[in-house]
Design a protein around this motif. Structure first.
Motif, PDB file in Angstrom:
ATOM      1  N   ARG A  38     -20.017  14.769  23.017  1.00  0.00           N
ATOM      2  CA  ARG A  38     -21.080  15.573  23.620  1.00  0.00           C
ATOM      3  C   ARG A  38     -22.419  14.853  23.552  1.00  0.00           C
ATOM      4  O   ARG A  38     -23.202  14.861  24.512  1.00  0.00           O
ATOM      5  CB  ARG A  38     -21.169  16.914  22.902  1.00  0.00           C
ATOM      6  N   ALA A  39     -22.714  14.214  22.411  1.00  0.00           N
ATOM      7  CA  ALA A  39     -23.971  13.477  22.279  1.00  0.00           C
ATOM      8  C   ALA A  39     -24.046  12.338  23.286  1.00  0.00           C
ATOM      9  O   ALA A  39     -25.084  12.114  23.923  1.00  0.00           O
ATOM     10  CB  ALA A  39     -24.114  12.937  20.859  1.00  0.00           C
ATOM     11  N   ALA A  40     -22.939  11.619  23.444  1.00  0.00           N
ATOM     12  CA  ALA A  40     -22.914  10.493  24.378  1.00  0.00           C
ATOM     13  C   ALA A  40     -23.102  10.963  25.816  1.00  0.00           C
ATOM     14  O   ALA A  40     -23.883  10.371  26.585  1.00  0.00           O
ATOM     15  CB  ALA A  40     -21.600   9.734  24.221  1.00  0.00           C
ATOM     16  N   ILE A  41     -22.400  12.014  26.198  1.00  0.00           N
ATOM     17  CA  ILE A  41     -22.503  12.528  27.565  1.00  0.00           C
ATOM     18  C   ILE A  41     -23.921  13.009  27.847  1.00  0.00           C
ATOM     19  O   ILE A  41     -24.518  12.699  28.895  1.00  0.00           O
ATOM     20  CB  ILE A  41     -21.475  13.656  27.781  1.00  0.00           C
ATOM     21  N   SER A  42     -24.496  13.773  26.923  1.00  0.00           N
ATOM     22  CA  SER A  42     -25.832  14.324  27.147  1.00  0.00           C
ATOM     23  C   SER A  42     -26.899  13.236  27.168  1.00  0.00           C
ATOM     24  O   SER A  42     -27.839  13.295  27.965  1.00  0.00           O
ATOM     25  CB  SER A  42     -26.150  15.373  26.080  1.00  0.00           C
ATOM     26  N   ALA A  43     -26.764  12.237  26.295  1.00  0.00           N
ATOM     27  CA  ALA A  43     -27.722  11.134  26.302  1.00  0.00           C
ATOM     28  C   ALA A  43     -27.634  10.349  27.605  1.00  0.00           C
ATOM     29  O   ALA A  43     -28.664   9.951  28.187  1.00  0.00           O
ATOM     30  CB  ALA A  43     -27.473  10.217  25.109  1.00  0.00           C
ATOM     31  N   ARG A  44     -26.428  10.129  28.081  1.00  0.00           N
ATOM     32  CA  ARG A  44     -26.248   9.398  29.340  1.00  0.00           C
ATOM     33  C   ARG A  44     -26.792  10.202  30.519  1.00  0.00           C
ATOM     34  O   ARG A  44     -27.457   9.649  31.412  1.00  0.00           O
ATOM     35  CB  ARG A  44     -24.764   9.091  29.539  1.00  0.00           C
ATOM     36  N   GLN A  45     -26.532  11.492  30.528  1.00  0.00           N
ATOM     37  CA  GLN A  45     -27.045  12.337  31.606  1.00  0.00           C
ATOM     38  C   GLN A  45     -28.563  12.412  31.584  1.00  0.00           C
ATOM     39  O   GLN A  45     -29.198  12.678  32.605  1.00  0.00           O
ATOM     40  CB  GLN A  45     -26.443  13.735  31.515  1.00  0.00           C
ATOM     41  N   ALA A  46     -29.159  12.158  30.405  1.00  0.00           N
ATOM     42  CA  ALA A  46     -30.620  12.132  30.287  1.00  0.00           C
ATOM     43  C   ALA A  46     -31.202  10.776  30.673  1.00  0.00           C
ATOM     44  O   ALA A  46     -32.423  10.583  30.592  1.00  0.00           O
ATOM     45  CB  ALA A  46     -31.029  12.481  28.864  1.00  0.00           C
ATOM     46  N   GLY A  47     -30.362   9.836  31.085  1.00  0.00           N
ATOM     47  CA  GLY A  47     -30.837   8.568  31.609  1.00  0.00           C
ATOM     48  C   GLY A  47     -30.743   7.385  30.687  1.00  0.00           C
ATOM     49  O   GLY A  47     -31.166   6.272  31.049  1.00  0.00           O
TER      50      GLY A  47
END
Length: 585
Positions: free
Chosen positions: A31-40
């Motif tokens: 979840r941390a990886a996905i959210s960080a990536r989606q944040a750019g």
């Protein structure tokens, strides 16, 4: 961080750069990886084994607890909040509990969007009841396996272009003054070191269940995330609180882990000792067998300790549960027995506790940020949300809520991180250990397994379900002695090195747990002291632990909270039949 940083490390190291490094490979890390990536942000995940397929997350049979009024009109986030605080012994960090119950529904909706399937009956989502939740609010993965969630999330991560380093053991964080600027690691399957330059790091590497004799945790869960934070100078909190899952079936199953689901006791399951006594009535006269995990684990343990066990555990009576309900709530049991033509109703079912979960962890704020600039934590690596006892199925929403918050915060912080040359000490230490290896064999020498067994025995006796000052002091001394013996062992193979790192981490975290438990001179939630058996209101505070030892910090409590809790508890104590499972769209 330039190539010159690793010049002294010789041929063993390669350097990688990223914005956000996520340490771990389970639900919180995903979840941390996905959210960080989606944040750019550019994101790199370093996982000890396989991404989405290792650690406790991939194997969990746990569900997702969330208050969803659209599905259950009787439930709301206030009830979920109160259940969590009361069940946690009132020492939860309130801001974290609010974040959990407020965000859990939205993160669940995103899990559905990712493709994670949850169980339905007659085409409707099924909410399971549980004795520690006042409402039926637990959605269970379709196959009752964590892979139902981790594998779809892994596919999303891959589609987003998230980079992954598998079979990578992160050994230390790299710092420049008061800021974390990267990490150093070694490969598990080849003689190679990795230096990772990162603008921010999220620790999401799970618990430390392998410090105990019997645990639900797989072999790679050895406290690495806790130890990384501790060595870097971050504070841990609530380390006196580890949860033992009360209902592992030890008969008819021996080597295979088969848990009885908590919902079993809300639909009529009962526990009996060798004297035929329904002993849980003593520990919780209202909820009885459908009580919280801390009380049930202690109740079962004390039957065993008093000589009232049956083949090492206690008897589970399911005669009052309709066959279709038992099969639905405990599908793993029947999936293993039915092919052998064994009727679960015709055999003796015996359960006993197992080490399961750490409520303690890195001290964070509600964004997942810890004491050190650039360092975040989520999931079981973070402490404070659950207080002294985790409720059934609150772990999975914790991974999603704080994995998301930490990932977004890390992505926002990473571009502002100032570059700097890190302290070369951790890199030099890893290089020296790699250079001393004589073989890339991945199996450790027997001496390392023997030391690990000694540590597990010592920690099980000292910081298990029931503690005393004498036992805790012995555990501290044993951990120090084992660490000394470990330092004297030759580390000659890659397997030796991996085992040595894991045992070092477990010794450090075992000491943190024992010292924290020794400091709390009361019994509360999952921390039970035989020499201080009463709960003391003066101890509604947080015990912290860092490189300097034990500390304390106050808890901020909403003054309106007591009225809400009092009304809720009065309603719970009114005599009532066990809650029935609800069926919702």
């Amino acid at each position: 961080m330039g190539p010159g940083v690793t010049a002294s490390a010789g041929r063993f190291f390669r350097t990688v750069e990223t914005d956000v490094l996520v340490v771990g490979g389970g639900l919180a890390a995903l979840r941390a990886a996905i959210s960080a990536r989606q944040a750019g942000a550019r994101v790199l995940v370093a996982v000890k084994r396989l991404f989405g397929r290792s650690g406790s997350s991939a194997l969990t049979t746990g569900g997702y607890a969330a208050a969803l009024p659209a599905l259950n009109a009787h439930d709301d986030r206030h009830l979920h909040y109160v259940d969590t605080v009361v069940g946690g012994g009132y020492i939860n960090e309130r801001a974290l509990v609010h974040a959990l119950v407020d965000d859990a529904p939205a993160r669940l909706a995103e899990l559905w969007e990712f493709g994670a399937p949850f169980r339905k009956r007659d085409g409707r989502y099924h909410l399971s009841s549980s004795g520690d939740h006042s409402q039926a609010r637990v959605l269970v993965p379709e196959n009752m396996r964590g892979g139902d969630m981790t594998l779809p999330m892994r596919d999303i991560a891959s589609a987003l272009g998230i980079e992954v380093l598998e079979n990578c053991v992160i050994t230390d964080l790299l710092q420049n003054e008061d800021r974390v600027v990267g990490a150093v690691g070694i490969a598990r399957n080849r003689v190679e070191g990795i230096v990772i330059a990162a603008g921010a790091i999220v620790l999401a590497a799970g618990g430390a269940g392998r410090m105990f004799n019997i645990t639900s945790n797989p072999a790679d869960v050895c406290g690495g995330g806790f130890a990384l934070a501790l060595r870097a100078g971050a504070r841990l909190r609530d380390m006196e609180y580890s949860q033992f899952y009360p209902w592992r079936l030890i008969h008819p199953f021996k080597s295979t882990r088969v848990p009885i689901q908590p919902s079993t006791f809300s639909i009529g399951g009962r526990l009996y000792n060798s004297k035929g006594e329904r002993f849980m009535e003593v520990y919780d006269p209202v909820r009885k067998d459908a009580t919280t995990r801390d009380l049930s684990a202690r109740g079962i343990f004390e039957q065993i300790r008093a000589g009232h066990s049956v083949e090492g555990g206690v008897v589970l009576d399911v005669s009052g549960i309709p066959d279709d309900e038992f099969r639905y709530e405990n599908s793993k049991v029947v999936q293993l027995l039915d092919p052998k033509k064994i009727d679960y109703r015709a055999i003796k079912l015996i359960v006993a506790p197992e080490a399961h979960f750490f409520m303690g962890g890195v001290l964070i704020d509600d964004s997942g940020h810890c004491d050190l600039h650039g360092l975040y934590a989520a999931g079981e690596n973070a402490g404070g949300t659950h207080g002294g006892n985790r409720l059934n199925s609150n772990a999975v929403p914790e991974t999603q809520v704080f994995g998301h918050r930490a990932g977004v915060a890390a992505a926002r912080q990473a571009p502002a991180a100032r570059a700097g040359k890190p302290d070369p000490g951790p890199i030099a230490k890893a290089a020296a250990r790699l250079q001393a290896l004589r073989s890339d064999a991945t199996s450790p020498a027997p001496e390392f397994a023997a030391l690990h067994e000694q540590l597990k025995q010592a920690m099980t006796l000292g910081i298990g379900i029931v503690r005393t000052a004498k036992g805790l002091e012995r555990a501290i001394a044993d951990a120090a002695a084992i660490a000394d013996r470990l330092a004297g062992l030759p580390v000659q193979t890659l397997g030796d090195l991996t085992a040595a790192i894991e045992i070092e981490d477990l010794c450090a975290i075992g000491t943190a747990c024992a010292l924290s438990a020794l400091a709390r001179n009361e019994s509360r939630a999952a921390h039970y002291r035989d020499d201080f058996p009463k709960t003391d209101p003066a101890w509604v505070r947080t015990i912290t632990y860092d490189r300097n030892g034990v500390g304390a910090r106050p808890l901020v409590v909403d003054p309106n909270e007591q009225g809400l809790i009092a009304r809720h508890e009065a309603a719970r104590k009114a005599p009532a039949k066990p809650a029935e499972p609800e069926h919702v769209k």
